[in-house]
Design a protein around this motif. Structure first.
Motif, short mmCIF file in Angstrom:
data_model
loop_
_atom_site.label_atom_id
_atom_site.label_comp_id
_atom_site.label_asym_id
_atom_site.label_seq_id
_atom_site.Cartn_x
_atom_site.Cartn_y
_atom_site.Cartn_z
N ALA A 197 -15.31 -13.93 5.16
CA ALA A 197 -14.25 -14.85 4.74
C ALA A 197 -14.09 -14.86 3.23
O ALA A 197 -12.97 -14.89 2.70
CB ALA A 197 -14.56 -16.25 5.26
N ILE A 198 -15.22 -14.83 2.50
CA ILE A 198 -15.15 -14.86 1.04
C ILE A 198 -14.45 -13.62 0.51
O ILE A 198 -13.54 -13.70 -0.33
CB ILE A 198 -16.57 -14.98 0.45
N VAL A 199 -14.87 -12.45 0.98
CA VAL A 199 -14.27 -11.20 0.49
C VAL A 199 -12.83 -11.06 0.98
O VAL A 199 -11.96 -10.57 0.25
CB VAL A 199 -15.13 -10.00 0.93
N ALA A 200 -12.54 -11.51 2.20
CA ALA A 200 -11.17 -11.45 2.71
C ALA A 200 -10.24 -12.30 1.86
O ALA A 200 -9.09 -11.91 1.61
CB ALA A 200 -11.14 -11.92 4.16
N GLU A 201 -10.72 -13.46 1.42
CA GLU A 201 -9.88 -14.33 0.59
C GLU A 201 -9.53 -13.63 -0.72
O GLU A 201 -8.38 -13.67 -1.19
CB GLU A 201 -10.61 -15.63 0.33
N VAL A 202 -10.51 -12.95 -1.32
CA VAL A 202 -10.26 -12.23 -2.58
C VAL A 202 -9.30 -11.06 -2.32
O VAL A 202 -8.35 -10.84 -3.08
CB VAL A 202 -11.58 -11.73 -3.19
N ALA A 203 -9.54 -10.31 -1.24
CA ALA A 203 -8.67 -9.18 -0.92
C ALA A 203 -7.24 -9.64 -0.67
O ALA A 203 -6.27 -8.99 -1.12
CB ALA A 203 -9.21 -8.44 0.31
N ALA A 204 -7.08 -10.76 0.03
CA ALA A 204 -5.73 -11.26 0.33
C ALA A 204 -5.02 -11.69 -0.95
O ALA A 204 -3.82 -11.45 -1.12
CB ALA A 204 -5.83 -12.43 1.30
N ARG A 205 -5.76 -12.32 -1.85
CA ARG A 205 -5.14 -12.78 -3.09
C ARG A 205 -4.66 -11.61 -3.94
O ARG A 205 -3.63 -11.70 -4.62
CB ARG A 205 -6.14 -13.64 -3.86
N HIS A 206 -5.37 -10.48 -3.89
CA HIS A 206 -4.97 -9.31 -4.66
C HIS A 206 -4.13 -8.33 -3.82
O HIS A 206 -3.74 -7.28 -4.34
CB HIS A 206 -6.21 -8.60 -5.21
N ASP A 207 -3.93 -8.66 -2.54
CA ASP A 207 -3.12 -7.85 -1.63
C ASP A 207 -3.63 -6.41 -1.54
O ASP A 207 -2.87 -5.44 -1.62
CB ASP A 207 -1.65 -7.85 -2.04
N ILE A 208 -4.95 -6.27 -1.35
CA ILE A 208 -5.52 -4.95 -1.08
C ILE A 208 -6.21 -5.01 0.28
O ILE A 208 -6.60 -6.08 0.76
CB ILE A 208 -6.51 -4.50 -2.18
N PRO A 209 -6.38 -3.86 0.95
CA PRO A 209 -6.96 -3.86 2.31
C PRO A 209 -8.42 -4.31 2.33
O PRO A 209 -9.18 -4.03 1.40
CB PRO A 209 -6.82 -2.40 2.75
N HIS A 210 -8.76 -4.96 3.41
CA HIS A 210 -10.14 -5.42 3.64
C HIS A 210 -10.69 -4.67 4.85
O HIS A 210 -10.00 -4.46 5.84
CB HIS A 210 -10.14 -6.93 3.90
#
Length: 459
Positions: A197-210
């Motif tokens: 969840a933590i890494v997904a939130e960062v990935a979503a904010r920068h719009d890069i794939p997780h």
């Protein structure tokens, strides 16, 4: 969002199949009766065998496990009896064959009506170019040391994936931000769902794939994404030969979660120091006290699916997409994670008798039959309380200030999956487990309502 887009709403083909399943039975009965008028006693037995055979067939295609096996055996025996009685009534072979075909058609149509079919990974997303600077963050302690056991650092080196090990005292969110700042154009996490969840939130904010690499203990997110949780190394293929799709995220008071958040008695179970090492044992020892006659109802106020205010609930479960739930031991899965809806479940137990009834239904995997069980979907859900609220978020114990505000972030996360992954959750592959009779479920589907009878409207 249309009704057909909402989880649980039947599609036109499912409604047609439900109609065929119901209509084929009276047609088969009429064919049987008209063709066997010379021997009414045997005809009555044949009609009874047909009814038992078809309804048992419906039950077999709408249940799982032992109930499916027993229903299937009953259907086979009943239809065998039908064939035997058909010969006694001098029923012509073409008519007997037609009756059997109609019975089989009814069961097959019932399966289509009550079975949600998932798509392949390719159907759920599209091919994605290989990232130039992929990075995998790894928690070496996750899952009892799976990172080392599966040799993930070496496996990453072979695939050209940058490997970053989380060290004691380091902040995972900060590591993810640093990796992206250094140019990472795809970021994965080898760890449990809280870390995902933590890494997904960062990935979503920068719009890069997780990318999800299932090295946690339970890996519920990987399960619902259709990943093989035992193929840890295979999950790395998402970096080099993957497909991309978008899924929802959810928030509680601004904090992102990927699976679910629980309040009330189950949150108190999660708060127990023994929970992480012995989840089921801790739940079994704690729940009776929390449901007993002297228990004080939690101060958890909310608005139900009918718009009415509710002063308390022993359990509130809010999920990133609705779950199929039959008991509360983490066995539920989500059919989809792109509906733009939160799943909301509340459980209210008023007295000792209801506590006993709920415990019995829980043990039988039939919690949805409990009258204090409510389940619906919403885009936002609020819980009010006069004190800080204990809450379990993706299995992590927290305490948050009220009001507790849940919201969905539709399509927020770009997700990469390996091309070889199934890409379908168990809920998407399996027959819906029904909490009502199969006849009522088929009738509901005919009318365009959810087969399980639960409200899917927003609150």
């Amino acid at each position: 969002m249309t009704d057909h887009d909402r989880p649980g709403r039947p599609r036109p083909v499912e409604r047609l199949a439900a109609f065929i399943a119901l209509a084929a039975l009276p047609v088969a009965m009429t064919t049987l009766i008209v063709g066997a008028v010379m021997n009414w006693e045997a005809t009555v037995a044949a009609v009874a065998a047909l009814l038992v055979g078809v309804t048992a067939g419906w039950h077999a295609v709408s249940r799982k496990g032992m109930r499916r096996a027993l229903a299937g055996l009953g259907a086979a025996l009943a239809l065998a009896l039908l064939v035997a009685v058909g010969f006694l009534t001098d029923l012509s072979l073409p008519r007997l064959a037609l009756v059997l075909v109609l019975a089989a058609l009814s069961a097959a149509a019932a399966r289509v009506a009550l079975h949600r079919r998932g798509g392949s990974v390719e159907a759920a997303g599209g091919p994605a170019a290989k990232p130039a600077r992929p990075v995998l963050l790894m928690n070496p302690k996750s899952g009892g040391g799976k990172v080392e056991r599966f040799g993930l650092v070496d496996e990453c080196s072979r695939r050209g994936i940058g490997a970053v090990l989380l060290k004691p005292g380091e902040d995972l969110r900060e590591l993810a931000e640093q990796a992206i700042a250094r140019g990472a154009d795809a970021i994965g996490m080898a760890g449990g769902d809280g870390s995902q969840a933590i890494v997904a939130e960062v990935a979503a904010r920068h719009d890069i794939p997780h990318i999800v690499v299932p090295t946690g203990t339970r890996n519920h997110l990987a399960l619902d994404l259709g990943l093989d949780r035992d193929d840890v190394v295979g999950a790395l293929d998402a970096f080099v030969d993957g497909v991309e799709r978008r899924i929802d995220l959810a928030t509680v008071n601004g904090r992102v979660f990927v699976n679910n958040a629980s309040l009330g008695l189950y949150a108190r179970v999660v708060q127990s120091p023994q929970y992480r090492d012995a989840k089921l044992k801790t739940a079994a020892e704690t729940l009776p006290d929390l449901l007993g006659p002297d228990a004080v109802p939690p101060d958890l106020r909310f608005t139900g699916p009918d718009g009415a205010p509710y002063p308390t609930a022993q359990l509130i479960l809010v999920s990133n997409g609705p779950y199929q739930l039959d008991r509360l031991e983490g066995r539920g899965t989500r059919e989809r994670m792109d509906s733009g809806r939160l799943g909301v479940v509340t459980l209210t137990i008023r007295d000792t008798a209801e506590a006993v009834r709920f415990t019995t239904l829980q043990a039988a995997g039939q919690v949805r039959r409990f009258p204090g069980w409510r389940q619906w979907t919403a885009e936002r859900f609020d819980v009010r309380s006069g004190a800080p609220v204990a809450i379990g978020v993706d299995g992590e114990a927290l305490t948050l200030e009220a009001p507790i505000v849940f919201a969905t972030l539709p399509g927020a996360l770009r997700l990469r999956l390996p091309r070889h992954a199934v890409g379908i959750s168990p809920a998407g592959r399996a027959v819906h487990l029904l909490s009502r009779s199969t006849v009522a479920a088929l009738a509901a589907v005919c009318l365009g309502r959810p087969a399980d009878g639960h409200n899917t409207a927003g609150a």
